[in-house]
Design an enzyme around this catalytic site. Structure first.
Site, PDB file in Angstrom:
ATOM      1  CE  LYS A  76      -4.438  -3.575   4.381  1.00 51.49           C
ATOM      2  NZ  LYS A  76      -5.032  -4.324   3.246  1.00 51.49           N
ATOM      3  CB  SER A 151      -5.224  -1.928  -0.038  1.00 54.07           C
ATOM      4  OG  SER A 151      -5.553  -3.114   0.655  1.00 54.07           O
ATOM      5  CB  SER A 175      -5.104  -5.915  -0.822  1.00 55.44           C
ATOM      6  OG  SER A 175      -5.725  -4.889  -1.540  1.00 55.44           O
TER       7      SER A 175
HETATM    8  N1  GLN Z   1      -7.264  -3.204  -5.654  1.00 56.53           N
HETATM    9  C1  GLN Z   1      -8.556  -3.694  -5.278  1.00 56.53           C
HETATM   10  C2  GLN Z   1      -9.427  -2.542  -4.875  1.00 56.53           C
HETATM   11  O1  GLN Z   1      -9.024  -1.451  -5.017  1.00 56.53           O
HETATM   12  C3  GLN Z   1      -8.434  -4.716  -4.179  1.00 56.53           C
HETATM   13  C4  GLN Z   1      -8.124  -4.119  -2.869  1.00 56.53           C
HETATM   14  C5  GLN Z   1      -8.067  -5.143  -1.780  1.00 56.53           C
HETATM   15  O2  GLN Z   1      -7.864  -6.333  -2.017  1.00 56.53           O
HETATM   16  N2  GLN Z   1      -8.279  -4.682  -0.565  1.00 56.53           N
HETATM   17  O3  GLN Z   1     -10.511  -2.694  -4.420  1.00 56.53           O
END
Ligand code: GLN
Length: 499
Positions: A76, A151, A175
């Site tokens: 990532k 994400s 995410s």
């Molecule tokens: N969807 C969540 C957010 O927008 C979690 C994102 C994540 O776990 N990095 O913050």
């Protein structure tokens, strides 16, 4: 080969059926073919990648290979990797080449793994659809009109489309698990503190945790062996003895390998807001668990319903502090024209950050401001404790908790892009574990209208090995995790079947 387990790939390498260079090239060829459409990778460097593969082949030849040596992984783009463009999905860091390695990258390098490239992601890991990336959206390999989740959307699509053997992700509120559910693979968010955050670009530091995104629980276990471990450079890294996360997997044989296991089913996870087809897939998976010998217990996590509002106070508060370092001075984007220092800060940040990141910074700054701190930030911290206490109570009645990972299957690109609250609800079942620091997993459990559905497993602190066993037992008797999308004919109503 692209559908082989990490164990099989390793055997192929050590038996010299294939070299790491050849294996890596096979994945690079697939990336060349499909990445222009899917957009899973945002940085590729064939020379670097093949140099690592060559080094792995030397290691295999001289008998010092470890289980992941020579196997190609995707990383990532939140992890700094020396000499690699490291952007966190943002224009702010579009020109940033990391001068050092994140701990996670070092661990993979030391294991002899090959880095195929950096994967696309929501900007600064803020999002549930990968649509906030400065480098454009990622297509869900099962249906190119739909999002892969976020994400970690690039890693998710890369794993699902077999554009890598496995990938890394990070999970602040879901995410790793939500994209695992939407793309149909196995993802694990470990207990907070097990994987060092050193060199992992910070979003909300008290919640961020890295973990494996892979084809199976067994593959995740092998990656956990490499990713976890004490690192003094992260003050929240836990100094615990190294564990072998594969140790229990071979016991998951026979008719009822899970006899005696108590599975907690939180009533709040099966209430309004859950898609009926998703609920059916999850219930069928739980029925399969009963056949494996487990018993189910009804439990309640009463405060989990508050996790989204609590998260959207705490995560932006931490983000507003973490992102203050991007000021156009030390590194990152700097506006071309400005009047004075203050103007340079403002223009650089206005140009460098996207809309969602700005929204979070505004919310975070607001809830931390003098007049509102007690009303929002402090209150949210208190409820965070109540949410964690709910789990402590629940784990007196059960060994592992199960429920849906996400409320729906993959949605269409653009469908929720203008409705932040609808987007935030994607993590309604995952965020509570981040707030409590607990481990959570998503495993493929079936399909709804041709789209994958994930089953979520939540465990007690440091219970990853047991969770992996429980997931592995299911994967011994089902084949959802082996199904792959047909990239030449996406948007099929039903999966094409095994390859
Ligand atoms: N969807 C969540 C957010 O927008 C979690 C994102 C994540 O776990 N990095 O913050």
């Amino acid at each position: 080969m692209i559908n082989s387990s990490l164990k099989n790939l390793s055997q192929m390498l050590t038996k010299k059926e294939i070299s790491s260079v050849e294996m890596t090239q096979t994945f690079l060829d697939r990336i060349n073919k499909y990445n222009p459409t899917i957009n899973a990778y945002i940085a590729l460097d064939t020379n670097k990648t093949l140099a690592q593969a060559k080094a792995a082949d030397v290691r295999i030849a001289n008998g010092t290979a470890e289980p992941l040596t020579g196997i190609p992984f995707a990383q990532k783009d939140i992890f700094c990797a020396k000499g690699w463009q490291t952007t966190c999905g943002s224009k702010m860091l579009a020109n940033f080449v990391a001068p050092y390695d994140a701990h996670v990258i070092t661990q993979f390098d030391n294991a002899g793994a090959v880095n195929l490239g950096k994967t696309n992601m929501d900007e600064f890991a803020m999002g549930s659809s990968n649509e906030t990336s400065y480098f454009g959206g990622v297509k869900n390999p099962w249906d190119f009109d739909r999002v892969p989740g976020g994400s970690s959307g690039g890693s998710a699509a890369a794993v699902a489309a077999r554009l890598c053997a496995a990938a890394t992700g990070t999970d602040t509120g879901g995410s790793i698990r939500q994209p695992a559910s939407l793309c149909g693979f196995t993802g694990l968010k470990p207990t907070y503190g097990l994987v060092s955050r050193y060199g992992m670009i910070a979003f909300a530091s008290s919640l961020d945790q890295a973990g494996p995104m892979a084809k199976s629980a067994e593959d995740c276990a092998l990656m956990m062996n490499v990713m976890t471990g004490f690192d003094e450079r992260d003050s929240t890294s836990l100094n615990r003895p190294k564990e072998d996360y594969t140790r229990g997997l071979s016991n998951m044989q026979g008719a009822q390998p899970l006899k005696g296991l108590r599975i907690g089913l939180p009533k709040e996870y099966f209430a309004d807001g859950l898609d009926a087809n998703v609920a059916k897939v999850v219930q069928d998976a739980i029925a399969e668990y009963r056949k494996l010998g487990a018993e189910t217990v009804d439990i309640s996590l009463p405060n989990s319903q508050l996790s989204i509002p609590v998260y959207y106070v705490l995560a932006p508060a931490e983000a507003s502090s973490n992102l203050s370092r991007y000021d156009g001075v030390r590194y990152g984007h700097r506006a071309a024209e400005y009047d004075d220092l203050m103007d340079m800060y403002m223009k650089s940040r206005a140009e460098g950050f996207g809309a969602e990141v700005k929204r979070r910074i505004l919310i975070g700054t607001y809830v931390l401001s003098a007049g509102y701190y007690d009303a929002y930030y402090l209150k949210a911290q208190q409820i965070r404790r109540l949410i964690a206490d709910d789990f402590t109570q629940a784990f007196k009645q059960c060994d592992v908790i199960m429920g849906p990972t996400a409320p729906s299957t993959a949605f269409k690109a653009g469908e929720k892009a203008d409705d932040p609250v609808a987007m935030y609800l994607q993590d309604v079942y995952t965020i509570a574990t981040n707030l409590a620091g607990l481990p959570g997993m998503s495993i493929p459990a079936g399909f709804s209208n041709g789209l994958p559905v994930g089953l979520q497993l939540m465990g007690n602190y440091f219970d990853e090995a047991r969770m992996l066993d429980v997931a592995h037992a299911y994967q011994q008797v089902t084949d959802w995790h082996t199904l792959i999308p047909n990239l030449d004919k996406p948007n099929l109503v039903l999966p094409e079947g095994k390859v």
